[in-house]
Design a protein around this motif. Structure first.
Motif, short mmCIF file in Angstrom:
data_model
loop_
_atom_site.label_atom_id
_atom_site.label_comp_id
_atom_site.label_asym_id
_atom_site.label_seq_id
_atom_site.Cartn_x
_atom_site.Cartn_y
_atom_site.Cartn_z
N VAL A 107 0.82 -1.22 0.00
CA VAL A 107 0.00 0.00 0.00
C VAL A 107 0.85 1.27 0.00
N ASP A 108 2.11 1.17 0.42
CA ASP A 108 2.98 2.34 0.47
C ASP A 108 3.73 2.59 -0.83
N THR A 109 3.55 1.72 -1.81
CA THR A 109 4.25 1.86 -3.09
C THR A 109 3.42 2.75 -4.01
N THR A 110 4.06 3.72 -4.62
CA THR A 110 3.35 4.62 -5.53
C THR A 110 3.07 3.92 -6.87
N ALA A 112 3.75 4.98 -9.75
CA ALA A 112 4.93 5.13 -10.59
C ALA A 112 5.97 4.07 -10.27
N MET A 113 6.13 3.73 -8.99
CA MET A 113 7.09 2.69 -8.61
C MET A 113 6.65 1.33 -9.11
N VAL A 114 5.36 1.06 -9.03
CA VAL A 114 4.83 -0.21 -9.56
C VAL A 114 5.12 -0.32 -11.05
N ALA A 115 4.87 0.78 -11.77
CA ALA A 115 5.13 0.79 -13.21
C ALA A 115 6.63 0.62 -13.48
N ASP A 116 7.47 1.28 -12.65
CA ASP A 116 8.92 1.15 -12.81
C ASP A 116 9.35 -0.31 -12.71
N GLU A 117 8.83 -1.03 -11.71
CA GLU A 117 9.24 -2.41 -11.51
C GLU A 117 8.85 -3.29 -12.70
N ARG A 118 7.68 -3.00 -13.28
CA ARG A 118 7.27 -3.75 -14.47
C ARG A 118 8.25 -3.49 -15.63
N VAL A 119 8.61 -2.23 -15.78
CA VAL A 119 9.55 -1.87 -16.84
C VAL A 119 10.92 -2.50 -16.59
N HIS A 120 11.35 -2.51 -15.32
CA HIS A 120 12.65 -3.09 -14.99
C HIS A 120 12.70 -4.56 -15.39
N GLU A 121 11.62 -5.27 -15.15
CA GLU A 121 11.58 -6.69 -15.52
C GLU A 121 11.78 -6.86 -17.03
N GLU A 122 11.14 -5.99 -17.80
CA GLU A 122 11.27 -6.08 -19.25
C GLU A 122 12.68 -5.70 -19.72
N VAL A 123 13.28 -4.71 -19.04
CA VAL A 123 14.64 -4.31 -19.40
C VAL A 123 15.61 -5.47 -19.15
N VAL A 124 15.51 -6.07 -17.96
CA VAL A 124 16.40 -7.19 -17.63
C VAL A 124 16.12 -8.38 -18.55
N ARG A 125 14.85 -8.58 -18.90
CA ARG A 125 14.52 -9.66 -19.83
C ARG A 125 15.23 -9.44 -21.18
N GLY A 126 15.24 -8.17 -21.63
CA GLY A 126 15.92 -7.85 -22.89
C GLY A 126 17.42 -8.08 -22.80
#
Length: 354
Positions: A107-110, A112-126
């Motif tokens: 509940v304390d995660t913004t 934008a941070m949730v979206a960042d983590e999704r993007v990070h997964e895709e970056v590392v996947r690449g």
């Protein structure tokens, strides 16, 4: 534990995990030879440090001394400092997947941070995909070689044992199977990879043909037919031909076909397949080499091969981003089935001959 203490504990854990992830990416960046990959990894590290600052601000005076992250992240940081390979990137991809789920549930995660983590997964996947492409040819040969060595030689040893022969015969059969199988696998991989590369080369456009483009008649030429032959529609082929003619002088030479990197080299695949088949095939022979006979030798061989299959399957799972345990159990089930069937056939043949 009170509600406020639980909130503080959770926030401290999140702070520790973000700091640990930032260290992983900085350590990975330090070991990359590509400037582009270093820049990407450092960008991820900076993003994780921004997230850490968010939790630091929420904790305030309750942040305390620098906390330690999850044990899996600490292990990942250790691997990143010492290896920095595609294996570590694959583990980082799994870590980002967990971080993405955790962020969405906190509940304390913004947003934008949730979206960042999704993007990070895709970056590392690449990034992991780049490494997988560069090693896939040799890795495929290594995995198949090790798996085939484990399963085929165990099946051979068990099948011969089921026929009721002496332990010395089983040992000789196992060693012969190791050598014959390793040579066969190495030769087969070399021929397979060389043939695949030759097929790719035969299908690739001839770079020399680009030099005649400026001499083509702009009004009447067959360049569009080239693109139609490659599968383009008539309209798309015509547009592509016109674009090539307009920019013929400025167009760079074509880059090497990336599929060659995926296939690998014939020598690399052959050596990898030979070495890993021999390593796998040696496992079921070990009990007989140390003097065990009969059922104790067979049980020991099956246990050792089972552990080898679990390890091979788990490795494939990690590098492919899948669940290691499930992949390991799948390998174990397939190998056990093949060995059991061969043993039954050995009993049948041995009984018939006897």
């Amino acid at each position: 534990m009170s509600g406020s203490e639980e909130i503080t504990r959770r926030r401290r854990k999140r702070l520790a995990d973000e700091c640990a992830e930032a260290r992983v990416y900085r350590d990975l960046a330090a070991r990359r030879s590509s400037a582009d990959e270093r820049e990407i990894l450092l960008g991820l590290a900076e993003a994780e440090e921004r997230h850490a600052a968010h939790w630091q601000a929420l904790l305030g005076d309750e942040a305390g001394p620098a906390p330690r992250g999850d044990v899996r992240l600490r292990l990942l940081a250790l691997l990143a400092r010492n290896f920095g390979s595609v294996f570590v990137l694959a583990l980082a991809q799994r870590a980002e997947r967990r971080a993405s789920r955790d962020a969405a549930d906190d509940v304390d995660t913004t947003p934008a941070m949730v979206a960042d983590e999704r993007v990070h997964e895709e970056v590392v996947r690449g990034l992991a995909a780049r490494g997988r492409e560069q090693t896939s040819g040799t890795f495929r040969a290594a995995v198949f070689g090790a798996n085939d060595g484990l399963v085929s030689n165990l099946a051979l040893v068990i099948g011969v044992s089921g026929g009721g022969v002496a332990a010395s015969t089983v040992l000789l059969t196992g060693l012969a199977g190791l050598l014959a199988g390793a040579l066969s696998m190495g030769a087969g991989e070399y021929i397979s990879v060389r043939s695949q590369r030759e097929l790719l080369e035969a299908s690739a456009p001839d770079p020399a043909s680009r030099r005649i483009v400026p001499d083509l008649d702009i009004e009447a030429n067959e360049l569009a037919l080239v693109y139609r032959a490659r599968g383009m529609s008539t309209e798309d082929a015509q547009r592509q031909a016109e674009a090539v003619l307009r920019g013929a002088e400025a167009r760079p030479d074509p880059t090497p076909d990336p599929r060659h990197e995926v296939v690998g080299t014939g020598v690399g695949a052959a050596l990898s397949s030979f070495a890993f088949f021999a390593s796998g095939a040696a496992v079921p022979v070990l009990p007989f080499l140390v003097g065990l006979e009969g059922l104790p030798a067979l049980v020991t061989a099956m246990v050792l091969v089972g552990l080898g299959l679990l390890l091979t399957g788990a490795t494939v799972g990690i590098l492919s981003g899948g669940p290691p345990l499930r992949r390991g159990l799948r390998q174990l089930g397939i190998g056990a089935g093949a060995a059991a069937l061969t043993y039954l056939l050995g009993l049948l043949v041995g009984g018939t001959i006897g």
